[in-house]
Write an enzyme that holds these catalytic residues in place. Structure first.
Site, PDB file in Angstrom:
ATOM      1  N   SER A  56       0.829  -1.202   0.000  1.00 11.62           N
ATOM      2  CA  SER A  56       0.000   0.000   0.000  1.00 11.62           C
ATOM      3  C   SER A  56       0.864   1.253   0.000  1.00 11.62           C
ATOM      4  O   SER A  56       1.975   1.261   0.549  1.00 11.62           O
ATOM      5  CB  SER A  56      -0.898  -0.001   1.238  1.00 11.62           C
ATOM      6  OG  SER A  56      -1.495   1.261   1.446  1.00 11.62           O
ATOM      7  N   TYR A  99      -2.359  -0.022  10.097  1.00 16.24           N
ATOM      8  CA  TYR A  99      -2.547  -0.618   8.770  1.00 16.24           C
ATOM      9  C   TYR A  99      -1.256  -0.510   7.965  1.00 16.24           C
ATOM     10  O   TYR A  99      -0.775  -1.485   7.380  1.00 16.24           O
ATOM     11  CB  TYR A  99      -3.697   0.082   8.042  1.00 16.24           C
ATOM     12  CG  TYR A  99      -3.806  -0.301   6.592  1.00 16.24           C
ATOM     13  CD1 TYR A  99      -4.207  -1.586   6.217  1.00 16.24           C
ATOM     14  CD2 TYR A  99      -3.506   0.604   5.572  1.00 16.24           C
ATOM     15  CE1 TYR A  99      -4.291  -1.955   4.885  1.00 16.24           C
ATOM     16  CE2 TYR A  99      -3.593   0.244   4.240  1.00 16.24           C
ATOM     17  CZ  TYR A  99      -3.989  -1.029   3.901  1.00 16.24           C
ATOM     18  OH  TYR A  99      -4.062  -1.393   2.577  1.00 16.24           O
TER      19      TYR A  99
END
Length: 326
Positions: A132, A157
Site C-alpha cells: 500500500s 494498517y
C-alpha cells in the site's frame, strides 16, 4: 499467461474481484482458485454480488475460508494444483485500524505469514502480493519512490503492510520464492469499497446527506482507476523478477475538492459539505513515482480522474437500487 492455476486471496474483495474477472475473461486455460472469508467489515452483500458474478465462469473455483486460520488454509488447499499466488486479501482501511487493531495483526500479519508458508509448503514459484502507498507514512519527499525510506508508518494498517514487505524479502532470501510487492495508491472504480471516499460521497450526495470532507478539503490523492491496477498486476505476473517492489498509481495527484466537483457534475447534484480536521493516520498528499514501474514493468496508467469518476458515477446510478443500501 505462463501460470495456469492461480490462487487469488480476497477474490470477493474489490481488487481481487476485478483481477479474477479479467483473468477468467481473457485466458481460457487459466483456472482461478478464489478464497475469501466474506467478512462483515462492510456490507457482505457487496462481496456476495461480486462473488456471484465470478461464479458464472466455469474456471472459477471458490472456497470460503479465513486464510489467517492455518489449519483451514492447508486442509482446503493441500491437494489443489497451484502455480502462482496473488495475495490481495487483507483487512483494509486506515481509520478502522484505530478501532480494531487486533484484526489487522490477525489478517494482515498472521494471514500473510500463512500465505507465504503455504507457498513454501506447496513449492510455489512466485507470489505477487498487495502492499500500500500507506507505507510511505508522513514522508515529505514528493513523489513517493520505492527507494524512499519507509520505516515511519503513521497507522497500524501501514505498519502491517510494511511488515508484509519485510516478510516477503525474508521468504525470498531463505526459500528462493519470487516475491513481487505492489504498493497500490487509492484505488477506485465500479464495485469499489463502500468505506472509501468516492462511494460515501456519491451515496450521500444522492441521498441529500452531508459528506465529511477531511482536512477542510486540503487533501490530494493519487487516485488510481481499477483497470490500471489490474493491468499492473497482470504485468507483474508476466514479468520474470526474483524480488521487487513497485508503485502502482496514477502519477497525477488530484485535489479532493476537485474530485468532489466531478462527482457533483456527473450526478447533477450539489454536495452538502461538512468540513472536518485531518484524521489520525491520514496524510495530506500522496503521489506515486512511476519511474521504476514504467521502466521495468511497462506500466502506464491510462484512465484519468475525469473519465474514471464518470464511469464510477454512471455505474453507481445504474445500480442505485442496491448501491444506496450499502
Amino acid at each position: 499467461m505462463k501460470y495456469k492455476n492461480i490462487l487469488v486471496t480476497g477474490s470477493a474483495g474489490f481488487i481481487g474481484f476485478h483481477l479474477s474477472k479479467y483473468l477468467l475473461e481473457n485466458y481460457d486455460d487459466v483456472n482461478v482458485i478464489g478464497i475469501d472469508n466474506l467478512n462483515n467489515y462492510y456490507n457482505p452483500m457487496l462481496k456476495e454480488k461480486r462473488n456471484e458474478i465470478l461464479k458464472n465462469y466455469e474456471n472459477y473455483h471458490f472456497i470460503k475460508l479465513d486464510f489467517s486460520d492455518w489449519d483451514s488454509l492447508v486442509e482446503n488447499l493441500k491437494d489443489r494444483e497451484i502455480d502462482l499466488i496473488v495475495h490481495l486479501g487483507a483487512q483494509a482501511g486506515v481509520r478502522y485500524s484505530l478501532e480494531n487493531p487486533w484484526t489487522y495483526i490477525k489478517s494482515n500479519d498472521m494471514g500473510t505469514l500463512n500465505i507465504f508458508e503455504l507457498a513454501r509448503k506447496l513449492d510455489i514459484e512466485k507470489v505477487v502480493y498487495a502492499s500500500s502507498s500507506s507505507v510511505y507514512g508522513g514522508n515529505k519527499k514528493i513523489p513517493f519512490s520505492e527507494d524512499d525510506r519507509v520505516d515511519n508508518p503513521i497507522s497500524l494498517y501501514a505498519a502491517t503492510k510494511r511488515s508484509n514487505e519485510l516478510m516477503a524479502y525474508t521468504y525470498h532470501h531463505l526459500y528462493g520464492i519470487k516475491m513481487i510487492g505492489l504498493r497500490f495508491f487509492t484505488v477506485y472504480g465500479e464495485y469499489g469499497r463502500p468505506d472509501m471516499a468516492f462511494w460515501k460521497f456519491t451515496k450521500n450526495i444522492l441521498l441529500g446527506k452531508p459528506i465529511e470532507v477531511y482536512n477542510y478539503g486540503k487533501m490530494e490523492r493519487d487516485f488510481t482507476y481499477i483497470s490500471d491496477i489490474v493491468d499492473g498486476i497482470i504485468k507483474s505476473i508476466d514479468k520474470n523478477f526474483d524480488y521487487e517492489i513497485f508503485n502502482l498509481g496514477n502519477d497525477n495527484p488530484t485535489n479532493l475538492e476537485y474530485a468532489i466537483s466531478l462527482i457533483e457534475k456527473y450526478l447533477g447534484k450539489k454536495a452538502i459539505k461538512d468540513y472536518k480536521p485531518i484524521q489520525p493516520g491520514d496524510v495530506e498528499r500522496t503521489w506515486a513515482d512511476l519511474t521504476k514501474s514504467r521502466k521495468l514493468l511497462g506500466y502506464d496508467p491510462k484512465v484519468r480522474i475525469e473519465e474514471g469518476l464518470k464511469r464510477f458515477c454512471e455505474w453507481f446510478l445504474k445500480n442505485k437500487d442496491w448501491t444506496l443500501k450499502i
